[in-house]
Design a protein around this motif. Structure first.
Motif, PDB file in Angstrom:
ATOM      1  N   PRO A  80      30.979  31.090  34.914  1.00 51.68           N
ATOM      2  CA  PRO A  80      32.159  31.289  35.766  1.00 51.68           C
ATOM      3  C   PRO A  80      33.009  30.023  35.851  1.00 51.68           C
ATOM      4  O   PRO A  80      32.502  28.945  36.179  1.00 51.68           O
ATOM      5  CB  PRO A  80      31.553  31.646  37.127  1.00 51.68           C
ATOM      6  CG  PRO A  80      30.206  32.233  36.796  1.00 51.68           C
ATOM      7  CD  PRO A  80      29.733  31.437  35.606  1.00 51.68           C
ATOM      8  N   SER A 133      27.334  33.369  30.076  1.00 51.25           N
ATOM      9  CA  SER A 133      28.048  33.502  31.345  1.00 51.25           C
ATOM     10  C   SER A 133      28.261  32.131  31.961  1.00 51.25           C
ATOM     11  O   SER A 133      27.307  31.387  32.199  1.00 51.25           O
ATOM     12  CB  SER A 133      27.256  34.389  32.310  1.00 51.25           C
ATOM     13  OG  SER A 133      27.908  34.491  33.555  1.00 51.25           O
ATOM     14  N   ARG A 185      30.824  39.648  37.195  1.00 49.49           N
ATOM     15  CA  ARG A 185      30.283  39.109  35.945  1.00 49.49           C
ATOM     16  C   ARG A 185      29.016  39.841  35.529  1.00 49.49           C
ATOM     17  O   ARG A 185      28.765  40.024  34.330  1.00 49.49           O
ATOM     18  CB  ARG A 185      30.026  37.607  36.067  1.00 49.49           C
ATOM     19  CG  ARG A 185      28.963  37.207  37.068  1.00 49.49           C
ATOM     20  CD  ARG A 185      28.624  35.726  36.941  1.00 49.49           C
ATOM     21  NE  ARG A 185      27.835  35.283  38.069  1.00 49.49           N
ATOM     22  CZ  ARG A 185      27.178  34.140  38.110  1.00 49.49           C
ATOM     23  NH1 ARG A 185      27.229  33.332  37.071  1.00 49.49           N
ATOM     24  NH2 ARG A 185      26.493  33.778  39.164  1.00 49.49           N
ATOM     25  N   TRP A 243      40.907  29.984  45.227  1.00 46.92           N
ATOM     26  CA  TRP A 243      40.154  29.686  44.008  1.00 46.92           C
ATOM     27  C   TRP A 243      39.768  28.210  44.057  1.00 46.92           C
ATOM     28  O   TRP A 243      40.517  27.369  44.526  1.00 46.92           O
ATOM     29  CB  TRP A 243      41.006  29.902  42.759  1.00 46.92           C
ATOM     30  CG  TRP A 243      41.593  31.259  42.574  1.00 46.92           C
ATOM     31  CD1 TRP A 243      42.925  31.583  42.586  1.00 46.92           C
ATOM     32  CD2 TRP A 243      40.899  32.475  42.331  1.00 46.92           C
ATOM     33  NE1 TRP A 243      43.097  32.930  42.362  1.00 46.92           N
ATOM     34  CE2 TRP A 243      41.867  33.505  42.203  1.00 46.92           C
ATOM     35  CE3 TRP A 243      39.557  32.806  42.209  1.00 46.92           C
ATOM     36  CZ2 TRP A 243      41.536  34.827  41.955  1.00 46.92           C
ATOM     37  CZ3 TRP A 243      39.225  34.126  41.963  1.00 46.92           C
ATOM     38  CH2 TRP A 243      40.194  35.113  41.840  1.00 46.92           C
ATOM     39  N   THR A 272      35.310  29.667  41.381  1.00 50.24           N
ATOM     40  CA  THR A 272      34.579  30.355  42.442  1.00 50.24           C
ATOM     41  C   THR A 272      35.569  30.757  43.520  1.00 50.24           C
ATOM     42  O   THR A 272      36.610  30.113  43.693  1.00 50.24           O
ATOM     43  CB  THR A 272      33.467  29.461  43.030  1.00 50.24           C
ATOM     44  OG1 THR A 272      32.664  30.222  43.928  1.00 50.24           O
ATOM     45  CG2 THR A 272      34.059  28.260  43.767  1.00 50.24           C
ATOM     46  N   PRO A 301      33.898  25.661  40.254  1.00 54.69           N
ATOM     47  CA  PRO A 301      32.525  25.889  40.729  1.00 54.69           C
ATOM     48  C   PRO A 301      31.876  24.571  41.152  1.00 54.69           C
ATOM     49  O   PRO A 301      32.256  23.494  40.651  1.00 54.69           O
ATOM     50  CB  PRO A 301      31.823  26.498  39.506  1.00 54.69           C
ATOM     51  CG  PRO A 301      32.661  26.108  38.340  1.00 54.69           C
ATOM     52  CD  PRO A 301      34.063  26.001  38.836  1.00 54.69           C
ATOM     53  N   GLU A 323      33.701  35.242  37.856  1.00 55.44           N
ATOM     54  CA  GLU A 323      32.649  35.162  38.871  1.00 55.44           C
ATOM     55  C   GLU A 323      32.398  36.546  39.446  1.00 55.44           C
ATOM     56  O   GLU A 323      31.283  37.055  39.398  1.00 55.44           O
ATOM     57  CB  GLU A 323      33.035  34.195  39.990  1.00 55.44           C
ATOM     58  CG  GLU A 323      31.957  34.095  41.075  1.00 55.44           C
ATOM     59  CD  GLU A 323      32.376  33.231  42.250  1.00 55.44           C
ATOM     60  OE1 GLU A 323      31.598  32.343  42.615  1.00 55.44           O
ATOM     61  OE2 GLU A 323      33.470  33.451  42.798  1.00 55.44           O
ATOM     62  N   ARG A 324      33.455  37.169  39.954  1.00 54.91           N
ATOM     63  CA  ARG A 324      33.327  38.525  40.464  1.00 54.91           C
ATOM     64  C   ARG A 324      33.101  39.483  39.299  1.00 54.91           C
ATOM     65  O   ARG A 324      33.733  39.390  38.265  1.00 54.91           O
ATOM     66  CB  ARG A 324      34.580  38.938  41.234  1.00 54.91           C
ATOM     67  CG  ARG A 324      34.800  38.185  42.530  1.00 54.91           C
ATOM     68  CD  ARG A 324      36.027  38.706  43.253  1.00 54.91           C
ATOM     69  NE  ARG A 324      35.955  40.133  43.523  1.00 54.91           N
ATOM     70  CZ  ARG A 324      36.869  41.028  43.147  1.00 54.91           C
ATOM     71  NH1 ARG A 324      37.917  40.636  42.451  1.00 54.91           N
ATOM     72  NH2 ARG A 324      36.723  42.300  43.444  1.00 54.91           N
TER      73      ARG A 324
END
Length: 366
Positions: free
Chosen positions: A37, A35, A19, A173, A40, A176, A16-17
Motif C-alpha cells: 500500500p 502487495s 487490497r 491520505w 494509508t 504508510p 490499502e482499501r
C-alpha cells in the motif's frame, strides 16, 4: 475471466482499501501478487476540525452539498451520529441540492435516505466544477466533502465565483508508517521484476512516484519499457499521464473492471512462438508450453527472454551474460541454460551453437 489467465505474471497492488479483495481476484487468475500500500487512510472521526465543519454545515443551511466519495460521505454521517448530530446534519442536507461526484457517493447518499440532484458521469471534480460555475454560484452557500486532501483549486474557484464554502475533511491520505515495502516495490519495478502495477487513487500514484524518486528507482523507464501501469480511471491516471507514462484503464471505473483490464492486457503482451512443435509463451517469471506453466528462476527467465527476443538467431554468451540479473560470465550462462532446459522438461527447445552461443529453436511455420 479465465482461471489461471495470469499464470506467470507478477502484479503489484498499491491500494490499502480493498487490497485483500484485489489480491484474491488476481491470485484466483494465477498471478503472483506483491502487495505494498502506497498510502494509508487516516480517519478524522475524533478530529475537532471535522466536528467544527459539521456544526458549520448544520448552522449554514447550505444551498449545495458536494459529495465526492461514498466512503467519505458515510464516514461523515457516522461521525455525526457519534456526536449526537446525525439527525440535524441529515435535516441540513435534506434542504440542499446534493451533487455527487459519480455513482459511489450516489449509493452512500441514497443509503442515508437522501437524494442526489445530479451526478458527474466522468467521476471527476472538474466536471462538477464546470457544471456549478455554468449554473452560477454567486451568493450560494456550498459544503464540499473532501476526499483525502484539500480541494484547494476547486474551493478557490467557487469562492472566486462568489460562493461561501465550508470544507468537510472526513479523512486524510498519508504515507504508510513503514514505507519500506513500497520502496522495495519501486526497486522491483525498476529492475523489471514486476509485470503490472495497479493504482486505484491519484494520491497513491503520487506517493509511489515520490518514494521511487527518494529511492533512486527509475520506475518511469520501466513503465515506458513494458511494465504495465493500470489505473482505475483518468483521475487516478493523471499524475502518470503528466509524466508521459502510458496507462491502461477500464471503460468503467470499477475495481472489477480494472482486474479484467489487467487480465486481458498482460497475456496480449506476452511473446508467443512455435518452438519444437510446441507453443511457447514467455511471461514475467514463467514460460507456458502448450498452456502449461513452468516457473523459472530469474537467471533462466532472463536467458529465455533474450533468446525469445531474437527467435532463431544465435545470441552470444556475452550478450546473454549481460542480460543476467547481476551480470556474469559465459560459465554462468551455461549453468542458467542447463537449468532452463531442465525446467522446460526437454533440451529440444534451445540449441547450442559451439563457441558462439545459443539460439531458440523456432519452427519454420512460426
Amino acid at each position: 475471466m479465465t482461471e489461471g489467465a495470469l499464470a506467470g505474471f507478477t502484479v503489484a497492488v498499491t491500494a490499502e482499501r480493498r487490497r485483500s479483495e484485489m489480491t484474491a481476484l488476481l491470485e484466483r487468475r494465477g498471478a503472483r501478487v506483491v502487495s505494498a500500500p502506497a498510502i494509508t487512510i487516516v480517519p478524522l472521526i475524533d478530529d475537532e476540525a471535522l466536528r467544527a465543519a459539521t456544526e458549520a454545515c448544520i448552522g449554514l443551511e447550505p444551498h449545495l452539498v458536494v459529495a465526492t466519495t461514498g466512503f467519505g460521505f458515510r464516514g461523515w454521517l457516522e461521525a455525526a451520529e457519534g456526536w449526537g448530530l446525525g439527525e440535524p446534519l441529515r435535516e441540513s442536507l435534506r434542504g440542499a441540492r446534493i451533487i455527487a461526484r459519480g455513482p459511489k457517493p450516489c449509493g452512500a447518499i441514497r443509503a442515508a435516505g437522501l437524494t442526489e440532484d445530479w451526478a458527474a458521469k466522468t467521476e471527476a471534480s472538474e466536471e462538477v466544477l464546470e457544471r456549478l460555475l455554468s449554473d452560477g454560484v454567486a451568493g450560494q452557500r456550498i459544503v464540499v466533502q473532501e476526499h483525502g486532501e484539500p480541494q484547494t483549486e476547486f474551493v478557490n474557484a467557487l469562492r472566486a465565483a462568489g460562493a461561501a464554502v465550508v470544507e468537510v475533511p472526513v479523512y486524510r491520505w498519508a504515507l504508510p508508517p513503514d514505507v519500506a515495502p513500497v520502496r522495495r516495490l519501486t526497486e522491483q519495478v525498476a529492475a523489471g521484476l514486476i509485470d503490472a502495477v495497479t493504482f486505484t487513487s491519484a494520491p497513491a500514484v503520487k506517493a509511489f512516484l515520490q518514494i521511487a524518486g527518494e529511492a533512486g528507482a527509475d520506475v518511469g523507464r520501466a513503465f515506458q519499457g513494458g511494465t504495465l501501469a493500470a489505473c482505475v480511471g483518468p483521475v487516478t491516471a493523471a499524475p502518470l499521464a503528466e509524466r508521459g507514462i502510458p496507462v491502461v484503464m477500464p471503460e468503467r471505473y470499477r475495481l472489477g473492471a480494472l482486474i479484467k483490464t489487467v487480465t486481458d492486457e498482460l497475456p496480449r503482451r506476452a511473446v508467443k512462438l512455435r518452438v519444437a512443435g510446441s507453443i511457447l509463451e514467455v511471461r514475467g517469471h514463467a514460460a507456458l508450453i502448450d498452456g502449461v506453466p513452468h516457473a523459472l528462476a530469474p537467471a533462466a527467465m532472463a536467458i529465455l527472454s533474450s533468446l525469445a527476443a531474437r527467435p532463431g538467431a544465435v545470441v552470444s554468451k556475452d550478450q546473454l551474460a549481460a542480460a543476467l540479473p547481476r551480470g556474469n560470465d559465459g560459465h554462468a550462462v551455461d549453468v542458467a541454460v542447463a537449468r532452463l532446459r531442465a525446467a522446460l522438461g526437454s533440451g529440444k527447445h534451445i540449441e547450442t551453437v559451439i563457441k558462439r552461443g545459443y539460439r531458440l529453436r523456432v519452427d519454420e511455420a512460426a
